[in-house]
Design a protein around this motif. Structure first.
Motif, PDB file in Angstrom:
ATOM      1  N   ASP A 120      31.939  41.468  51.098  1.00  0.00           N
ATOM      2  CA  ASP A 120      32.584  40.441  50.290  1.00  0.00           C
ATOM      3  C   ASP A 120      34.094  40.681  50.289  1.00  0.00           C
ATOM      4  N   HIS A 121      34.226  42.059  50.005  1.00  0.00           N
ATOM      5  CA  HIS A 121      35.663  42.652  49.568  1.00  0.00           C
ATOM      6  C   HIS A 121      36.594  42.422  51.129  1.00  0.00           C
ATOM      7  N   HIS A 124      37.265  38.910  52.073  1.00  0.00           N
ATOM      8  CA  HIS A 124      38.482  38.321  51.252  1.00  0.00           C
ATOM      9  C   HIS A 124      40.030  38.956  51.695  1.00  0.00           C
ATOM     10  N   HIS A 127      40.826  37.244  55.153  1.00  0.00           N
ATOM     11  CA  HIS A 127      41.277  35.918  54.787  1.00  0.00           C
ATOM     12  C   HIS A 127      42.777  36.032  54.409  1.00  0.00           C
ATOM     13  N   GLU A 128      43.066  36.988  53.545  1.00  0.00           N
ATOM     14  CA  GLU A 128      44.396  37.201  53.089  1.00  0.00           C
ATOM     15  C   GLU A 128      45.316  37.535  54.223  1.00  0.00           C
ATOM     16  N   SER A 201      45.584  29.059  45.511  1.00  0.00           N
ATOM     17  CA  SER A 201      44.892  29.920  44.537  1.00  0.00           C
ATOM     18  C   SER A 201      45.596  29.824  43.234  1.00  0.00           C
ATOM     19  N   SER A 278      47.627  40.739  49.852  1.00  0.00           N
ATOM     20  CA  SER A 278      47.448  39.506  49.290  1.00  0.00           C
ATOM     21  C   SER A 278      48.765  39.354  48.516  1.00  0.00           C
TER      22      SER A 278
END
Length: 291
Positions: A120-121, A124, A127-128, A201, A278
């Motif tokens: 998951d990390h 993420h 994606h960033e 976000s 990020s």
């Protein structure tokens, strides 16, 4: 020698995980394939899970390191940088395809533990990273629908990877990287009737809360850096830079040029790039509203 042996064990483990799956591969299997004893395995790794976590991080590091190297060579042409980054992502995804298939097969999305958490990390962070790559290529023109554009990019990449990996379609990856980037550029160039579907976000947040969020993220990285051994010659300078950034973001009127310069200085550090992606994306999207 210890580092070389560790890499050999990781390579052997990848092969076994790809052939047999994670759960069906034992520590004894990995030790045997590496030409060492079971006790020798535990001199390098605490468990199979530890090995998986290092392999996931190795994939991520290899892709980022190679992409950064080409970014420096091609920095005069943002679109060329994006093309190369997409090509590198395609190449690395194909290199690790059987490994990821084995991991995803053995760990469902609802599983808990360090391996699903690490997956998951990585998703993420990727994606960033893609969002920042798009910002670098297309600038502020794309920031209002950046999250949607990143999802479009991810969807195209995923669909082509499925054709290559599962259907055996042989495609020239450099040509494919160029094609995907040109499609994204066409979207941005003709965006008069494009309205974001995915909210940013921080879209509902006030200026003060955005600044506070950036400060908290920077402070967390600074604290982590301060706890690590001083292995970089720039350690003291980096700590001071973090302090200046945090102080500046605490001001009512933030000086955009100063935050730009300080973030750029930190982003040049190989040990900080991943941690700052990020934050940089958030800053680039929202800095016009913070000043």
């Amino acid at each position: 020698m210890m580092g070389q042996r560790r890499e050999e064990m990781l390579d052997a483990a990848v092969q076994l995980f790809q052939e047999n799956g994670f759960h069906a591969t034992s520590v004894e299997d990995i030790a045997r394939a590496s030409g060492i004893s079971k006790g020798g395995f535990y001199k390098h790794f605490d468990s199979k899970e530890t090995m998986i976590l290092e392999l996931l991080q190795r994939y991520y590091n290899e892709m980022f390191r190679e992409a950064d190297r080409f970014s420096e060579d091609l920095k005069e042409s943002p679109l060329l940088v994006l093309k190369k980054k997409i090509t590198i992502e395609l190449e690395k995804s194909i290199d690790y395809r059987y490994f990821f298939h084995a991991i995803v097969t053995d760990f469902s999305p609802n599983d808990t533990g360090p391996v699903p958490k690490s997956l998951d990390h990585i998703q993420h962070k990727l994606h960033e990273w893609r969002k920042y790559a798009l910002l670098e290529a297309f600038g502020s023109k794309s920031k209002n629908y950046l999250s949607d554009l990143a999802v479009v990019m991810e969807g195209i990449i995923h669909s082509y990877l499925m054709k290559i990996i599962w259907q055996g379609t042989d495609l020239p990856l450099d040509m494919l990287g160029d094609f995907i980037a040109e499609c994204l550029q066409a979207i941005v160039a003709n965006d008069e009737n494009i309205f974001p579907v995915l909210p940013g976000s921080l879209s509902g947040d006030s200026r003060a809360s955005i600044q506070e969020d950036l400060k908290l993220q920077l402070d967390a990285i600074r604290t982590e850096l301060d706890r690590e051994p001083e292995t970089f010659s720039s350690f003291e300078k980096d700590i001071q830079t973090f302090d200046l950034l945090i102080e500046e973001l605490g001001q009512e009127k933030v000086r955009e040029f100063l935050v730009d310069a300080l973030l750029a200085q930190l982003y040049r550090r190989p040990n900080l790039k991943e941690k700052l992606t990020s934050i940089l994306t958030t800053w680039e999207v929202w800095k016009g509203d913070l000043t």
